[in-house]
Design an enzyme around this catalytic site. Structure first.
Site, short mmCIF file in Angstrom:
data_model
loop_
_atom_site.label_atom_id
_atom_site.label_comp_id
_atom_site.label_asym_id
_atom_site.label_seq_id
_atom_site.Cartn_x
_atom_site.Cartn_y
_atom_site.Cartn_z
CG MET A 1 -1.55 1.28 1.56
SD MET A 1 -2.69 1.26 2.94
CE MET A 1 -1.71 0.64 4.27
N PRO A 2 0.90 2.00 -1.08
CG PRO A 2 1.03 2.53 -3.34
CD PRO A 2 0.30 1.68 -2.37
CG LEU A 3 1.70 7.05 3.73
CD1 LEU A 3 0.28 7.56 3.75
CD2 LEU A 3 2.17 6.69 5.12
#
Length: 79
Positions: A1-3
């Site tokens: 999950m990219p943040l």
């Protein structure tokens, strides 16, 4: 999950913040070939007196006299 975390100086209207969330998420999803639902964005807004530009608070460095006077008076709002 990219943040993706973005730090900006406060003062932009809510619709600009929403647009920033939307467009950054879309770009990250496209580049990483990830579902946009998995992309997270986090925007932190700081008051001008909390930013330093060349060792000088941004409200002063930018010539933001109204904000500088409010900060000197210990108020958050310049009005």
């Amino acid at each position: 999950m990219p943040l993706v975390r973005i730090d900006i100086m406060e003062g932009r209207p809510p619709e600009k913040i929403r647009e920033l969330h939307e467009r950054v998420a879309a770009l990250v999803a496209e580049i990483l070939e990830a579902p946009i639902e998995r992309v997270r964005t986090y925007i932190t807004q700081f008051p001008p007196q909390a930013w330093g530009i060349g060792g000088v608070p941004a409200d002063i460095a930018r010539g933001d006299e109204v904000a500088a006077r409010a900060a000197a008076a210990g108020r958050d709002d310049p009005a």
